[in-house]
Design an enzyme around this catalytic site. Structure first.
Site, PDB file in Angstrom:
ATOM      1  N   MET A 190       9.278   4.429   4.779  1.00  0.00           N
ATOM      2  CA  MET A 190       9.323   3.057   4.271  1.00  0.00           C
ATOM      3  C   MET A 190      10.557   2.851   3.385  1.00  0.00           C
ATOM      4  SD  MET A 190       6.998   1.601   5.917  1.00  0.00           S
ATOM      5  CE  MET A 190       7.375  -0.005   5.229  1.00  0.00           C
ATOM      6  N   GLU A 191      10.933   3.877   2.635  1.00  0.00           N
ATOM      7  CA  GLU A 191      12.117   3.769   1.784  1.00  0.00           C
ATOM      8  C   GLU A 191      13.373   3.591   2.653  1.00  0.00           C
ATOM      9  OE1 GLU A 191       9.540   5.686   1.147  1.00  0.00           O
ATOM     10  OE2 GLU A 191       9.011   5.007  -0.864  1.00  0.00           O
ATOM     11  N   LEU A 247       0.806  -1.216   0.000  1.00  0.00           N
ATOM     12  CA  LEU A 247       0.000   0.000   0.000  1.00  0.00           C
ATOM     13  C   LEU A 247       0.844   1.274   0.000  1.00  0.00           C
ATOM     14  CD1 LEU A 247      -2.814  -1.265   2.364  1.00  0.00           C
ATOM     15  CD2 LEU A 247      -2.793  -1.277  -0.122  1.00  0.00           C
ATOM     16  N   CYS A 248       2.131   1.151  -0.300  1.00  0.00           N
ATOM     17  CA  CYS A 248       3.040   2.292  -0.414  1.00  0.00           C
ATOM     18  C   CYS A 248       2.865   2.975  -1.771  1.00  0.00           C
ATOM     19  CB  CYS A 248       4.476   1.788  -0.373  1.00  0.00           C
ATOM     20  SG  CYS A 248       5.359   2.297   1.081  1.00  0.00           S
ATOM     21  N   HIS A 249       3.006   4.306  -1.781  1.00  0.00           N
ATOM     22  CA  HIS A 249       2.989   5.040  -3.043  1.00  0.00           C
ATOM     23  C   HIS A 249       4.374   4.989  -3.680  1.00  0.00           C
ATOM     24  CE1 HIS A 249      -0.334   6.693  -0.733  1.00  0.00           C
ATOM     25  NE2 HIS A 249      -0.894   6.959  -1.892  1.00  0.00           N
ATOM     26  N   ASP A 271      23.485 -12.498   4.110  1.00  0.00           N
ATOM     27  CA  ASP A 271      23.785 -13.366   2.961  1.00  0.00           C
ATOM     28  C   ASP A 271      25.291 -13.536   2.752  1.00  0.00           C
ATOM     29  OD1 ASP A 271      23.130 -14.843   0.509  1.00  0.00           O
ATOM     30  OD2 ASP A 271      23.958 -13.121  -0.551  1.00  0.00           O
TER      31      ASP A 271
END
Lengths: 158, 158, 158, 158, 158, 158
Positions: free
Chosen positions: A114-115, A76-78, A129
């Site tokens: 969020m970024e 739901l992120c733009h 990793d």
């Protein structure tokens, strides 16, 4: 038809926020996360002796590139333009921890938490990793927002 | 060289429209599409008894996420910022149909019909995927633009 | 912990099917979909007079490329190797319809219906995009599986 | 030229592992991560009262979809086929924690730890996104591998 | 309908090759490409004095990551599993050239020339991006296949 | 913590440029690249007799679509809106060369050289892919910026 649609939508509802009326301003967010390693792994990392090579530069590039995919990963992120993304490391050898700090900046109608979060966590997962061939119990922990500014809600500093 | 290039280009020509001089305005588009199911499938869907689980919420999220990929899927589409995407359902049990309505909004130099279309059709394809284990002759039909506003060409209402 | 997790999962549950024990065999699926155009649009398409250029070759390439993204678009689909994808057109000028037929083939543990469906619908959406400057009431309709073979469930022919 | 290339490569070296001679076997990995919320946020989540809607189903689908993108996000990871991905939640209301458990399975020449890790952390980041409008100090913590089986190195259980 | 479809397809035809009956064998390809820089740019590159930082490690990771996207970039390429990708550099300071060599390996029904080509050219484009702030006339040249083995057609060595 | 982070970052440093304070203006870039073919391959290309079909239209669409992915491929590139992308061909039959010219335009805070470069090189790689079944020693060469305008640094014409 609108009414029925709204009604049905109430069952199992999810939805994007409409940011069409929000202000385009400079915005910035900083997220910090931590990777805890065994001392032997930390030692190999510092000597660049791990099998897949230079851990930090790979993690940094992975974090920057992932930030650009935030709108693809978080449902739901733009999607938005990013004017700057950075990922920085504080290698705390004595405590066998790497503190990962990611920063995102934009001029947009919505924030960039969020970024920054995606950049920080993807950098941590890349460290995982690069080290997992020599250690299986690596922990990624204490991931949180440490700074947010721009937009209606003002500056937040953790 | 320009002339020769133009000439060759005439064979099998395709091309993006230059939107550099178009106006950045608020724009909105709504597309509607329909999934026709067997009554037994509709019954299982309503009881949430289908093997892959909750159909509508999965279809809704798939549609929203796909709208953000429109520029990747449709070759000559411009990538653009979306301020809002929504996918809504009107479950018409008596007629064994689900009407899917997708809406996209932006402030940009180009319209968002394709984003609404991709959202609607991807939601329909996801409904198909969630139901195909119990029915092979599902039909996706009657997909069309129902509303478009903003930009030079004015409001369209089907 | 397994039990509690299972329990919580029952609310709003969704899930991928485990195909780990399914057989790797040759599999094929064919999906057909239809774009209905105005006769004036059909005329321009046949004369290659539409502003964005050659519609069918663009739609064909878009469909093939989208098939490769099926696992990205449809949330619970498995990513898989495709040995062949094709998109074909039957332009029915008298009826102002283009029948789009997409075929996908693989040797895998799961079927390729969704890949054929994504190819067909993306080709249709690309036709829509190439024609929308001259017509606003284009309809995409009658999209269905017409053939499926390989795998445990045998051959299906609509 | 090989020698010089190898030499230069020693400065700032990074590299993928060649898995061409590794065995294709059934492999499975489970990763667990934790989201710590304020009790008020937890309360709203349980009542489905958060502005973006149903948190857990969105996080689950985001995790499953992100697992399929692991090879895109983690620079030196091999792309691979996944036969199964799941994301499960243990909502510990009394402790204001959500334990997220992600599982990935494949039959391949390389393990699926990274796929499970990406699924778990993307699910956590999606929970963060769905809750961040009501709480700014959400923490994602204690992310670790809890199970790994298949392949040469045998079973690991944390 | 098959006949008509085939007929229409002859106009502006494009098509994927069906590799369903090709043999799954070990395959390898090596591509070499060259970036020509001004001596001042080469000097800054060697001193790590360029504004965006360490050129070669960034180019190497970009090449490896792009190889995994080959099926997305090249329309008629098959997606495939890669067991190994490498990008190596021969920095020829006296001639102000960087020779980029990319290698891809797989066990698949189709070759990996395109994967090696995409890795080499993306590494070159990344070198260009890292240096373009200080030089505008960088040239990427002499990109060709130097080795190919595996599959029906035998070994090729340029 | 900022200082330590900066310090560590000096080892193996890479970084995005912050374009937050750069001017949003109309910007344009043109890149040219060359594919050298054998005369027999050129002959088949002109007769549309190559096994994968129409080379130029496929290469053109691939170049346009790849330009939209520039921010995904080039690690430190900013994602941006593109108002126009074009790829043109000058087929020089007598010299067995195809000159590929790609143009990108935007209104943004950063230039579009990389978008034009990615479009040109991806078009060349697609020509390579369409012809490689009949020729193994295809060369992609002489790729350079030929025009750049907009932004602080003024117009560049090679």
């Amino acid at each position: 038809m609108g009414d029925e649609l709204t009604h049905v939508d109430k069952q199992g509802h999810v939805g994007m926020v409409d940011v069409g009326s929000k202000q385009e301003t400079g915005r910035k967010a900083v997220v910090r996360s931590v990777v805890r390693l065994a001392s032997s792994t930390m030692h190999m990392l510092m000597k660049q002796a791990l099998p897949k090579g230079d851990v930090l530069v790979t993690a940094k590039l992975a974090g920057i590139m992932a930030a650009k995919k935030t709108g693809e990963l978080i449902p739901l992120c733009h999607p938005l333009f990013l004017s700057y993304v950075d990922v920085r490391f504080d290698v705390q050898q004595d405590e066998n921890r790497i503190v990962v700090e990611a920063e995102a900046r934009t001029t947009a109608a919505t924030g960039v938490e969020m970024e920054a979060l995606v950049a920080a966590q993807t950098a941590c997962m890349t460290i995982y990793d690069m080290c997992k061939a020599v250690q299986r119990d690596i922990v990624i922990e204490d991931c949180r927002l440490v700074h947010k500014s721009g937009g209606r809600s003002g500056t937040y500093q953790a």
